[in-house]
Design an enzyme around this catalytic site. Structure first.
Site, PDB file in Angstrom:
ATOM      1  N   ASN A  69      59.820   4.348  14.694  1.00  0.00           N
ATOM      2  CA  ASN A  69      59.938   5.846  14.252  1.00  0.00           C
ATOM      3  C   ASN A  69      59.046   6.503  15.409  1.00  0.00           C
ATOM      4  O   ASN A  69      58.044   6.691  15.448  1.00  0.00           O
ATOM      5  CB  ASN A  69      59.381   6.168  12.960  1.00  0.00           C
ATOM      6  CG  ASN A  69      59.502   7.805  12.790  1.00  0.00           C
ATOM      7  OD1 ASN A  69      60.031   8.340  13.293  1.00  0.00           O
ATOM      8  ND2 ASN A  69      58.617   8.085  11.604  1.00  0.00           N
TER       9      ASN A  69
ATOM     10  N   LYS B 288      59.144   9.559  16.230  1.00  0.00           N
ATOM     11  CA  LYS B 288      58.783  10.974  15.845  1.00  0.00           C
ATOM     12  C   LYS B 288      58.976  11.829  17.183  1.00  0.00           C
ATOM     13  O   LYS B 288      60.134  11.544  17.760  1.00  0.00           O
ATOM     14  CB  LYS B 288      57.024  11.045  15.553  1.00  0.00           C
ATOM     15  CG  LYS B 288      56.872   9.953  14.276  1.00  0.00           C
ATOM     16  CD  LYS B 288      55.366  10.265  13.615  1.00  0.00           C
ATOM     17  CE  LYS B 288      55.376   9.167  12.622  1.00  0.00           C
ATOM     18  NZ  LYS B 288      54.263   9.468  11.820  1.00  0.00           N
TER      19      LYS B 288
ATOM     20  N   HIS C  28      61.112  11.309   5.225  1.00  0.00           N
ATOM     21  CA  HIS C  28      60.073  10.894   5.458  1.00  0.00           C
ATOM     22  C   HIS C  28      58.824  12.021   5.155  1.00  0.00           C
ATOM     23  O   HIS C  28      59.158  12.927   5.161  1.00  0.00           O
ATOM     24  CB  HIS C  28      59.873  11.010   7.056  1.00  0.00           C
ATOM     25  CG  HIS C  28      58.735  10.495   7.608  1.00  0.00           C
ATOM     26  ND1 HIS C  28      57.491  11.303   7.868  1.00  0.00           N
ATOM     27  CD2 HIS C  28      58.327   9.114   8.399  1.00  0.00           C
ATOM     28  CE1 HIS C  28      56.684  10.592   8.309  1.00  0.00           C
ATOM     29  NE2 HIS C  28      56.905   9.152   8.839  1.00  0.00           N
TER      30      HIS C  28
ATOM     31  N   GLU D  22      56.729  13.679   6.285  1.00  0.00           N
ATOM     32  CA  GLU D  22      56.489  14.655   7.217  1.00  0.00           C
ATOM     33  C   GLU D  22      57.503  15.839   6.969  1.00  0.00           C
ATOM     34  O   GLU D  22      57.314  17.091   6.964  1.00  0.00           O
ATOM     35  CB  GLU D  22      56.357  14.214   8.590  1.00  0.00           C
ATOM     36  CG  GLU D  22      54.907  13.690   8.956  1.00  0.00           C
ATOM     37  CD  GLU D  22      55.011  12.595  10.342  1.00  0.00           C
ATOM     38  OE1 GLU D  22      55.882  12.519  10.833  1.00  0.00           O
ATOM     39  OE2 GLU D  22      54.000  11.873  10.333  1.00  0.00           O
TER      40      GLU D  22
ATOM     41  N   GLU E  34      55.909   4.344   2.485  1.00  0.00           N
ATOM     42  CA  GLU E  34      54.878   4.950   3.256  1.00  0.00           C
ATOM     43  C   GLU E  34      53.585   5.559   2.933  1.00  0.00           C
ATOM     44  O   GLU E  34      53.775   6.803   2.450  1.00  0.00           O
ATOM     45  CB  GLU E  34      55.393   5.900   4.684  1.00  0.00           C
ATOM     46  CG  GLU E  34      56.542   4.891   5.346  1.00  0.00           C
ATOM     47  CD  GLU E  34      56.477   5.572   6.669  1.00  0.00           C
ATOM     48  OE1 GLU E  34      56.597   4.905   7.772  1.00  0.00           O
ATOM     49  OE2 GLU E  34      56.793   6.773   6.691  1.00  0.00           O
TER      50      GLU E  34
ATOM     51  N   GLY F 100      49.494   7.470  10.475  1.00  0.00           N
ATOM     52  CA  GLY F 100      48.873   8.283  11.671  1.00  0.00           C
ATOM     53  C   GLY F 100      47.449   8.268  11.715  1.00  0.00           C
ATOM     54  O   GLY F 100      46.784   9.065  12.325  1.00  0.00           O
TER      55      GLY F 100
ATOM     56  N   SER G 234      50.116   3.101   9.846  1.00  0.00           N
ATOM     57  CA  SER G 234      49.296   2.530  10.663  1.00  0.00           C
ATOM     58  C   SER G 234      49.317   1.046  10.647  1.00  0.00           C
ATOM     59  O   SER G 234      48.342   0.296  10.597  1.00  0.00           O
ATOM     60  CB  SER G 234      47.715   2.888  10.175  1.00  0.00           C
ATOM     61  OG  SER G 234      47.792   4.293  10.287  1.00  0.00           O
TER      62      SER G 234
HETATM   63  P1  PGA Z   1      52.249   5.286  11.987  1.00  0.00           P
HETATM   64  O1  PGA Z   1      53.253   6.195  11.400  1.00  0.00           O
HETATM   65  O2  PGA Z   1      52.470   3.962  12.285  1.00  0.00           O
HETATM   66  O3  PGA Z   1      51.801   6.048  13.269  1.00  0.00           O
HETATM   67  O4  PGA Z   1      51.194   5.428  10.761  1.00  0.00           O
HETATM   68  C1  PGA Z   1      54.179   5.537  10.365  1.00  0.00           C
HETATM   69  C2  PGA Z   1      55.378   6.430  10.081  1.00  0.00           C
HETATM   70  O5  PGA Z   1      55.146   7.681   9.975  1.00  0.00           O
HETATM   71  O6  PGA Z   1      56.790   6.282   9.957  1.00  0.00           O
END
Ligand code: PGA
Length: 256
Positions: A12, A14, A98, A100, A170, A176, A214
């Site tokens: 992903n 982003k 997601h 976010e 997640e 993140g 992560s």
């Molecule tokens: P990350 O994000 O691996 O940077 O923690 C995962 C995601 O949001 O899909």
């Protein structure tokens, strides 16, 4: 048993990438992925890079997709992108729900369900994200929150449709932050999600359940080795081909 399911690792990106940086990343991922067996690999890129991604991955085993789609098929929805538009560029996946987008764009569970259904109608596989915040975890609400998010999506889908989705657990506090869930924490939620899916039908119980938050080369193998973890949704580490490929390799290692 879970261990026999093939693994799936999806990046992903982003809101990262530029034409010049994407080219070596995509080319390296395509080359590295060609050595894998029984591991599906995908990348979900920003919309403007779909054409570039299609051009560079067309001959590879790596599939591609988008990070969101509209709940509508077409019409006066300024700024939205329809699932069919993504399929014009060969997209296989659309991430929906997601955290976010739930947090910053106020997407409701019902909207996430509508997006999942729209994706399926257009022939795109939705990767439905579920996750609890730290507060919710600390007050023991994880299963209630995850269960409600999942239920809202399943309510919108027929059994046949539900059997074609991918789910990504997640935890919001792990995204993140560098602070992944432990393998045991992730496995517990995955087992819960699997049991909820099984209540809906035997075919649904076997949809791929990815863990995200992560995931790094050094924790991927332990996470992917859990009985109900079928792979990962990878954010930051998907922007570096070496790290992303090492994570894909970890998925292969646990299958051997
Ligand atoms: P990350 O994000 O691996 O940077 O923690 C995962 C995601 O949001 O899909």
């Amino acid at each position: 048993m879970a261990r026999e399911r093939a693994k799936l690792v999806v990046g992903n990106w982003k809101m990262h990438g530029r034409i010049e940086q994407n080219a070596p990343l995509l080319t390296e991922v395509a080359a590295g992925a060609s050595a894998l067996q029984d591991v599906g690999v995908g990348v979900c890129v920003p919309f403007p890079y779909l054409a570039q991604t299609q051009a560079l991955l067309a001959d590879s085993i790596v599939r591609w997709g988008v990070q969101d789609i509209s709940a509508h098929a077409q019409g006066a929805y300024t700024g939205e992108v329809a699932a069919e538009m993504a399929t014009d560029f060969g997209a296989t996946y659309a991430i929906v729900g997601h955290s976010e987008r739930r947090a910053y764009h106020h997407e409701t569970p019902e909207l996430v369900g509508a997006k999942a259904r729209r994706a399926l109608d257009a022939g795109v596989t939705p990767i439905v994200c579920l996750g609890e915040t730290l507060d919710e975890r600390e007050c023991d609400a994880t299963e209630r929150v995850i269960g409600a998010q999942l239920e809202a999506v399943l309510l919108m889908l027929s059994e046949e449709q539900a059997a074609r989705i991918v789910i990504a657990y997640e935890p919001v506090w792990a995204i993140g932050t560098g602070k992944s869930a432990t393998a045991a924490q992730a496995q517990n939620v995955h087992a819960f999600v699997r049991s909820k899916l099984a209540e809906k039908g035997a075919t649904i119980a076997h949809v791929p359940l990815l863990y995200g938050g992560s995931v790094k080369p050094d924790n991927a193998q332990e996470l992917f080795g859990q009985a109900d973890i079928d792979g990962g949704l990878i954010g930051g580490a998907s922007l570096k081909s070496q790290d992303f490929l090492a994570i894909c390799q970890a998925a292969q290692t646990v299958l051997q």
